[in-house]
Design a protein around this motif. Structure first.
Motif, mmCIF file in Angstrom:
data_model
loop_
_atom_site.group_PDB
_atom_site.id
_atom_site.type_symbol
_atom_site.label_atom_id
_atom_site.label_comp_id
_atom_site.label_asym_id
_atom_site.label_seq_id
_atom_site.Cartn_x
_atom_site.Cartn_y
_atom_site.Cartn_z
ATOM 1 N N MET A 1 0.855 -1.168 0.000
ATOM 2 C CA MET A 1 0.000 0.000 0.000
ATOM 3 C C MET A 1 0.900 1.230 0.000
ATOM 4 O O MET A 1 1.775 1.373 0.831
ATOM 5 C CB MET A 1 -0.901 -0.045 1.236
ATOM 6 N N SER A 2 0.680 2.110 -0.936
ATOM 7 C CA SER A 2 1.471 3.336 -0.991
ATOM 8 C C SER A 2 0.559 4.525 -0.710
ATOM 9 O O SER A 2 -0.637 4.492 -0.964
ATOM 10 C CB SER A 2 2.136 3.486 -2.354
ATOM 11 N N PHE A 3 1.154 5.552 -0.172
ATOM 12 C CA PHE A 3 0.410 6.735 0.230
ATOM 13 C C PHE A 3 0.937 7.933 -0.555
ATOM 14 O O PHE A 3 2.140 8.059 -0.770
ATOM 15 C CB PHE A 3 0.560 6.983 1.732
ATOM 16 N N SER A 4 0.029 8.805 -0.945
ATOM 17 C CA SER A 4 0.441 9.956 -1.739
ATOM 18 C C SER A 4 0.979 11.094 -0.877
ATOM 19 O O SER A 4 1.658 11.969 -1.379
ATOM 20 C CB SER A 4 -0.728 10.450 -2.597
ATOM 21 N N SER A 5 0.669 11.072 0.418
ATOM 22 C CA SER A 5 1.177 12.119 1.312
ATOM 23 C C SER A 5 1.292 11.558 2.727
ATOM 24 O O SER A 5 0.769 10.488 3.038
ATOM 25 C CB SER A 5 0.252 13.333 1.307
ATOM 26 N N PHE A 6 1.959 12.313 3.562
ATOM 27 C CA PHE A 6 2.094 11.902 4.954
ATOM 28 C C PHE A 6 0.733 11.904 5.649
ATOM 29 O O PHE A 6 0.460 11.046 6.494
ATOM 30 C CB PHE A 6 3.080 12.825 5.679
ATOM 31 N N ALA A 7 -0.132 12.837 5.289
ATOM 32 C CA ALA A 7 -1.480 12.878 5.863
ATOM 33 C C ALA A 7 -2.264 11.619 5.503
ATOM 34 O O ALA A 7 -2.991 11.066 6.340
ATOM 35 C CB ALA A 7 -2.223 14.120 5.393
ATOM 36 N N ASP A 8 -2.102 11.151 4.274
ATOM 37 C CA ASP A 8 -2.745 9.892 3.878
ATOM 38 C C ASP A 8 -2.183 8.718 4.678
ATOM 39 O O ASP A 8 -2.912 7.792 5.046
ATOM 40 C CB ASP A 8 -2.560 9.626 2.392
ATOM 41 N N PHE A 9 -0.879 8.752 4.916
ATOM 42 C CA PHE A 9 -0.255 7.705 5.725
ATOM 43 C C PHE A 9 -0.864 7.691 7.125
ATOM 44 O O PHE A 9 -1.193 6.634 7.659
ATOM 45 C CB PHE A 9 1.256 7.921 5.792
ATOM 46 N N LEU A 10 -1.011 8.863 7.742
ATOM 47 C CA LEU A 10 -1.589 8.931 9.080
ATOM 48 C C LEU A 10 -3.050 8.514 9.088
ATOM 49 O O LEU A 10 -3.521 7.897 10.047
ATOM 50 C CB LEU A 10 -1.438 10.340 9.656
ATOM 51 N N ALA A 11 -3.784 8.836 8.017
ATOM 52 C CA ALA A 11 -5.199 8.486 7.942
ATOM 53 C C ALA A 11 -5.390 6.989 7.705
ATOM 54 O O ALA A 11 -6.432 6.434 8.059
ATOM 55 C CB ALA A 11 -5.870 9.281 6.835
ATOM 56 N N MET A 12 -4.403 6.317 7.110
ATOM 57 C CA MET A 12 -4.450 4.878 6.860
ATOM 58 C C MET A 12 -5.753 4.453 6.178
ATOM 59 O O MET A 12 -6.400 3.486 6.594
ATOM 60 C CB MET A 12 -4.285 4.085 8.153
ATOM 61 N N GLY A 13 -6.126 5.179 5.155
ATOM 62 C CA GLY A 13 -7.338 4.816 4.425
ATOM 63 C C GLY A 13 -8.584 4.892 5.293
ATOM 64 O O GLY A 13 -9.432 4.015 5.246
ATOM 65 N N HIS A 14 -8.684 5.911 6.099
ATOM 66 C CA HIS A 14 -9.799 6.164 7.032
ATOM 67 C C HIS A 14 -9.848 5.170 8.192
ATOM 68 O O HIS A 14 -10.865 5.060 8.864
ATOM 69 C CB HIS A 14 -11.148 6.184 6.302
ATOM 70 N N HIS A 15 -8.785 4.435 8.408
ATOM 71 C CA HIS A 15 -8.691 3.515 9.541
ATOM 72 C C HIS A 15 -7.603 3.970 10.513
ATOM 73 O O HIS A 15 -7.196 3.196 11.379
ATOM 74 C CB HIS A 15 -8.380 2.094 9.064
ATOM 75 N N GLY A 16 -7.151 5.190 10.368
ATOM 76 C CA GLY A 16 -6.034 5.691 11.161
ATOM 77 C C GLY A 16 -6.282 5.656 12.655
ATOM 78 O O GLY A 16 -5.392 5.293 13.425
ATOM 79 N N LEU A 17 -7.472 6.009 13.084
ATOM 80 C CA LEU A 17 -7.767 6.011 14.522
ATOM 81 C C LEU A 17 -7.585 4.613 15.101
ATOM 82 O O LEU A 17 -6.951 4.431 16.145
ATOM 83 C CB LEU A 17 -9.186 6.521 14.777
ATOM 84 N N TYR A 18 -8.119 3.622 14.422
ATOM 85 C CA TYR A 18 -7.981 2.241 14.881
ATOM 86 C C TYR A 18 -6.518 1.794 14.851
ATOM 87 O O TYR A 18 -6.014 1.214 15.819
ATOM 88 C CB TYR A 18 -8.830 1.310 14.016
ATOM 89 N N VAL A 19 -5.844 2.045 13.743
ATOM 90 C CA VAL A 19 -4.462 1.587 13.572
ATOM 91 C C VAL A 19 -3.552 2.229 14.609
ATOM 92 O O VAL A 19 -2.800 1.538 15.310
ATOM 93 C CB VAL A 19 -3.954 1.895 12.149
ATOM 94 N N TRP A 20 -3.607 3.555 14.732
ATOM 95 C CA TRP A 20 -2.686 4.243 15.637
ATOM 96 C C TRP A 20 -3.034 4.008 17.100
ATOM 97 O O TRP A 20 -2.140 3.949 17.945
ATOM 98 C CB TRP A 20 -2.605 5.724 15.293
ATOM 99 N N SER A 21 -4.314 3.830 17.422
ATOM 100 C CA SER A 21 -4.648 3.496 18.807
ATOM 101 C C SER A 21 -4.172 2.085 19.148
ATOM 102 O O SER A 21 -3.716 1.828 20.267
ATOM 103 C CB SER A 21 -6.145 3.649 19.064
ATOM 104 N N ALA A 22 -4.239 1.158 18.192
ATOM 105 C CA ALA A 22 -3.729 -0.194 18.432
ATOM 106 C C ALA A 22 -2.218 -0.166 18.668
ATOM 107 O O ALA A 22 -1.714 -0.841 19.578
ATOM 108 C CB ALA A 22 -4.068 -1.101 17.254
#
Length: 58
Positions: A1-22
């Protein structure tokens, strides 16, 4: 999975809250698994030193 920006990386395809909290919960558990035994050992050694001083003074 590639991300076009750092913000996209943090968002993780709209699953960022779950991913980063885990990741955060995992990190907290790992830190506690190291810190709790170290603190317990320190407390035990302090108690034993006090007990030995008390026994030697009697």
């Amino acid at each position: 999975m590639s991300f076009s920006s750092f913000a996209d990386f943090l968002a993780m395809g709209h699953h960022g809250l779950y991913v980063w909290s885990a990741y955060g919960i995992c990190l907290v558990v790992l830190v506690l698994n190291v810190a709790v035994p170290l603190l317990a050992r320190k407390r035990y050694l302090e108690q034993e030193a006090r007990r030995l001083r008390r026994e030697n003074n009697q």
